[in-house]
Design a protein around this motif. Structure first.
Motif, short mmCIF file in Angstrom:
data_model
loop_
_atom_site.label_atom_id
_atom_site.label_comp_id
_atom_site.label_asym_id
_atom_site.label_seq_id
_atom_site.Cartn_x
_atom_site.Cartn_y
_atom_site.Cartn_z
N PHE A 34 0.86 -1.18 0.00
CA PHE A 34 0.00 0.00 0.00
C PHE A 34 0.89 1.22 0.00
O PHE A 34 2.08 1.14 0.32
CB PHE A 34 -0.90 0.01 1.24
N ARG A 35 0.32 2.37 -0.32
CA ARG A 35 1.08 3.61 -0.26
C ARG A 35 0.18 4.72 0.27
O ARG A 35 -1.05 4.67 0.16
CB ARG A 35 1.65 3.98 -1.62
N GLN A 36 0.84 5.70 0.84
CA GLN A 36 0.09 6.81 1.42
C GLN A 36 0.85 8.11 1.23
O GLN A 36 2.05 8.20 1.52
CB GLN A 36 -0.17 6.57 2.91
N VAL A 37 0.12 9.09 0.76
CA VAL A 37 0.62 10.45 0.66
C VAL A 37 0.07 11.21 1.85
O VAL A 37 -1.09 11.03 2.23
CB VAL A 37 0.17 11.09 -0.67
N LEU A 38 0.87 12.06 2.41
CA LEU A 38 0.47 12.83 3.59
C LEU A 38 -0.85 13.55 3.33
O LEU A 38 -1.00 14.25 2.33
CB LEU A 38 1.55 13.85 3.95
N GLY A 39 -1.81 13.32 4.21
CA GLY A 39 -3.09 13.98 4.08
C GLY A 39 -4.11 13.23 3.24
O GLY A 39 -5.25 13.68 3.10
N LYS A 40 -3.68 12.09 2.68
CA LYS A 40 -4.60 11.30 1.86
C LYS A 40 -4.74 9.89 2.45
O LYS A 40 -3.97 9.46 3.28
CB LYS A 40 -4.08 11.21 0.43
N ASP A 41 -5.77 9.20 1.99
CA ASP A 41 -6.01 7.84 2.45
C ASP A 41 -4.94 6.89 1.91
O ASP A 41 -4.35 7.13 0.85
CB ASP A 41 -7.37 7.35 1.99
N ARG A 42 -4.71 5.84 2.67
CA ARG A 42 -3.79 4.80 2.21
C ARG A 42 -4.41 4.10 1.00
O ARG A 42 -5.61 3.82 0.98
CB ARG A 42 -3.53 3.80 3.34
N GLU A 43 -3.57 3.78 0.02
CA GLU A 43 -4.03 3.26 -1.26
C GLU A 43 -3.38 1.92 -1.56
O GLU A 43 -2.16 1.76 -1.40
CB GLU A 43 -3.66 4.28 -2.35
N PHE A 44 -4.20 0.97 -1.99
CA PHE A 44 -3.68 -0.34 -2.39
C PHE A 44 -2.85 -0.19 -3.67
O PHE A 44 -3.25 0.52 -4.60
CB PHE A 44 -4.85 -1.29 -2.64
N VAL A 45 -1.72 -0.86 -3.70
CA VAL A 45 -0.86 -0.84 -4.88
C VAL A 45 -0.82 -2.21 -5.55
O VAL A 45 -1.03 -2.34 -6.75
CB VAL A 45 0.57 -0.40 -4.51
N ALA A 46 -0.52 -3.25 -4.77
CA ALA A 46 -0.42 -4.59 -5.34
C ALA A 46 -0.53 -5.62 -4.23
O ALA A 46 -0.20 -5.34 -3.07
CB ALA A 46 0.91 -4.77 -6.07
N GLY A 47 -1.00 -6.80 -4.59
CA GLY A 47 -1.11 -7.88 -3.63
C GLY A 47 -0.77 -9.21 -4.28
O GLY A 47 -0.89 -9.35 -5.51
N ILE A 48 -0.37 -10.17 -3.46
CA ILE A 48 0.00 -11.48 -3.97
C ILE A 48 -0.37 -12.55 -2.97
O ILE A 48 -0.21 -12.38 -1.76
CB ILE A 48 1.52 -11.53 -4.30
N LYS A 49 -0.91 -13.64 -3.48
CA LYS A 49 -1.23 -14.78 -2.62
C LYS A 49 0.03 -15.62 -2.43
O LYS A 49 0.75 -15.89 -3.39
CB LYS A 49 -2.33 -15.63 -3.25
N TRP A 50 0.28 -16.00 -1.18
CA TRP A 50 1.51 -16.73 -0.89
C TRP A 50 1.52 -18.09 -1.58
O TRP A 50 2.54 -18.52 -2.07
CB TRP A 50 1.64 -16.89 0.62
N SER A 51 0.36 -18.74 -1.61
CA SER A 51 0.25 -20.02 -2.29
C SER A 51 -0.37 -19.80 -3.64
O SER A 51 -1.47 -19.27 -3.75
CB SER A 51 -0.61 -20.97 -1.46
#
Length: 124
Positions: A34-51
């Motif tokens: 995830f990423r977050q810019v000061l003053g803004k909501d945290r934003e999903f960037v990428a995800g991965i399933k372990w299996s």
């Protein structure tokens, strides 16, 4: 359970960075960035399933960012290419012990563990 993210820095637009997240303690079901810019909501960037390794990306990073994992080392990576100034943010890795279904992978409420952030600054 601990997550430690690192690899951020200052890069010019068009450049590349690789973020790393070291996951220790237990086996995870899903890891995300995830990423977050000061003053803004945290934003999903990428995800991965372990299996299995299925992935999901924020539309604006598709084709530029790649999430990957090393099961043996318990590491998750985010390779970021063709960086843009709008990618500037603090990046966080997150994990959940169980698998998150693909359609919910973007939802930060699904993640139980968070690492400290690593700052990425892209200059124009």
């Amino acid at each position: 359970v601990q997550l430690q993210a690192y690899g951020g820095g200052l890069v010019q637009a068009g450049g590349s960075l690789r973020l790393s997240c070291a996951a220790s303690g237990r086996t995870f079901g899903t890891l995300g960035w995830f990423r977050q810019v000061l003053g803004k909501d945290r934003e999903f960037v990428a995800g991965i399933k372990w299996s299995g390794g299925s992935t999901r990306y924020l539309d604006s990073v598709k084709g530029r960012f790649t999430i990957s994992k090393d099961n043996a080392k318990k590491m998750v990576y985010l390779q970021m290419n063709s960086l843009k100034p709008e990618d500037t943010a603090v990046y966080y890795c997150a994990a959940r012990l169980t698998t998150i279904i693909w359609s919910s992978m973007h939802d930060q409420r699904q993640y139980d563990y968070w690492g400290q952030g690593t700052k990425v600054t892209v200059s124009s």
